[in-house]
Scaffold this active site. Structure first.
Site, PDB file in Angstrom:
ATOM      1  CE  LYS A 111      -1.549   0.491   7.017  1.00 53.25           C
ATOM      2  NZ  LYS A 111      -2.166   0.127   5.754  1.00 53.25           N
ATOM      3  CE  LYS A 193       2.044 -10.686   4.864  1.00 53.02           C
ATOM      4  NZ  LYS A 193       0.709 -10.438   5.351  1.00 53.02           N
ATOM      5  CE  LYS A 196       5.548  -1.985  -5.552  1.00 46.04           C
ATOM      6  NZ  LYS A 196       5.801  -2.554  -6.852  1.00 46.04           N
TER       7      LYS A 196
END
Ligand code: TRP
Length: 329
Positions: A111, A193, A196
Site C-alpha cells: 500500500k 478475488k 469492492k
C-alpha cells in the site's frame, strides 16, 4: 468460554465474497464462543477518504452484519471509534513496537508504494489491530490468510509488553489465529478475488433485478463462444458460484448440462440467480426492517459499545498502572 475478537473494515454493503468468506463464519462462531465483533472505522482512515462516505459505509456494514445473522443478544457488536480505549492502547503499544517490524509487513509495502507521502497511520495500522485484540484479552482471532502476518505481530507486541510491563506475569494472553477453510470467492470478472475496490461484486442487499443485471454479462468459460459449444465447468466462475449457492444435485446437473451444451450460459445463470435469491431474500428482508427502524440499530450499537467499554476500561486501568502512569482518583 474462549473469547474471540474479529474486526471488519467498513467497506459499505457486504458482498457475497465477505459474506461467504468471513461473516458466515462469524455467525457460526457465535454459538460456541464469547464473540466480540467490531466495525473497524479507525482502520479506514489510513488513505484518502470522504468523511460523509465513512459514516455511511460504517452504518451499512453494521446493518449488513445484523441482517446476515450476527446476533446482538449473543455477541458484542460495536463500532471501534465508539470505544476510545482502542486508540489509547494503540499509542501505549507504540512503546514496544519496533518500526522495522512495521516496515516489513507485506500489506504496508504494497500500500505504501501507492503514496507519494505515506501517512503514518498506514505504518501503524497493525499496532491498532493489536490494541483491538488485546484490549479484550481475546484468545482466538478468526482471520483470513492476508491478516496472518498482522496477527503474528500482535503476538510479538503481546510478548514484548508482557516481558516489559507484565511484572513477571503474562497479563495479556497470546491470541491465536483461527484459520477456517476460507471460501475464496472470485469476482464477476472471473479474474480476481471479489473486492469492492475492483467493482466485481454482488452485494448481499442488492435487489434481484440488479443481481441479474450483473450476473447476465458475468464471465463464464472463455472456450464457450457459441451456444452449442460444450463447456468445462471447472473453467467457469459461475459454476464455482453454483457450488456455494446451489444444492449438490443442481451442481451436478449444471456440470452435466454445461459439458453437453444442453444449457446455454444464460440458462445456467438463471438457475444460479434463483438459488442466490433464495438465500439472500431473508437477509434483504431483515435489512429492510432494520433500515425502517434506524433507532433500533443505534440502540444496538450503543449497547454493544457500552458492553465493550466495560471490558476495555478495566484493561486500561491495569495497563496504565503497570506502565507507571500516575493514577487519577
Ligand atoms: N485488518 C483487518 C482486515 O483488514 C481488520 C481488523 C482490524 C481486524 N482489527 C482487527 C481483524 C482485529 C481481526 C482482529 O481484514
Amino acid at each position: 468460554m474462549p473469547r474471540i475478537f474479529s474486526g471488519i473494515q467498513p467497506s459499505g454493503e457486504l458482498h457475497i465474497g465477505n459474506w461467504l468468506g468471513a461473516v458466515q463464519n462469524w455467525v457460526r462462531l457465535q454459538q460456541t464462543y464469547d464473540c466480540i465483533y467490531c466495525v473497524v472505522d479507525l482502520h479506514a482512515i489510513t488513505g484518502k477518504y470522504e468523511p460523509a462516505a465513512l459514516q455511511r459505509r460504517t452504518w451499512e456494514m453494521a446493518v449488513g452484519l445484523l441482517a446476515a445473522g450476527v446476533d446482538p443478544n449473543r455477541v458484542t457488536l460495536f463500532v471501534q471509534s465508539h470505544v476510545p480505549e482502542h486508540a489509547e492502547l494503540q499509542w501505549l503499544f507504540n512503546a514496544v513496537t519496533p518500526i522495522g517490524e512495521l516496515e516489513r509487513m507485506t500489506q504496508f509495502k504494497d500500500k505504501s508504494s501507492r503514496f507519494e507521502s505515506v501517512p503514518a497511520g498506514l505504518l501503524n495500522y497493525p499496532v491498532l489491530m493489536a490494541a483491538d485484540i488485546l484490549l479484550y484479552r481475546a484468545d482466538l482471532v478468526p482471520v483470513g490468510e492476508d491478516q496472518v502476518q498482522h496477527l503474528e505481530l500482535t503476538r510479538e507486541i503481546c510478548r514484548k509488553w508482557n516481558a516489559e510491563f507484565g511484572g513477571g506475569e503474562d497479563y495479556f494472553p497470546e491470541p491465536k489465529p483461527l484459520l477456517t477453510q476460507a471460501k475464496r470467492v472470485m469476482g464477476l470478472d472471473g479474474q480476481s478475488k471479489m473486492s469492492k475496490s475492483l467493482g466485481n461484486t454482488i452485494g448481499i442487499l442488492e435487489p434481484p433485478e440488479e443481481v441479474w443485471a450483473k450476473l447476465r454479462p458475468a464471465k463464464t468459460d472463455p472456450a464457450r463462444v457459441r451456444r452449442q459449444d460444450p463447456g468445462t465447468p471447472e473453467n467457469c466462475n459461475i459454476y464455482a458460484l453454483h457450488g456455494f449457492f446451489s444444492p449438490p444435485e443442481t451442481v451436478a446437473t449444471v456440470a452435466h448440462n454445461c459439458r453437453t451444451a444442453a444449457w446455454g450460459c444464460i440458462e445456467c445463470k438463471k438457475v444460479l440467480s434463483d438459488n442466490l435469491n433464495a438465500q439472500l431474500d431473508p437477509i434483504r428482508a431483515r435489512a429492510a426492517e432494520l433500515s425502517a427502524h434506524p433507532e433500533t440499530v443505534v440502540e444496538l450499537l450503543g449497547d454493544g459499545a457500552e458492553r465493550a467499554r466495560r471490558i476495555a476500561r478495566e484493561t486500561m486501568r491495569e495497563v496504565r498502572e503497570r506502565m507507571g502512569f500516575l493514577a487519577r482518583d
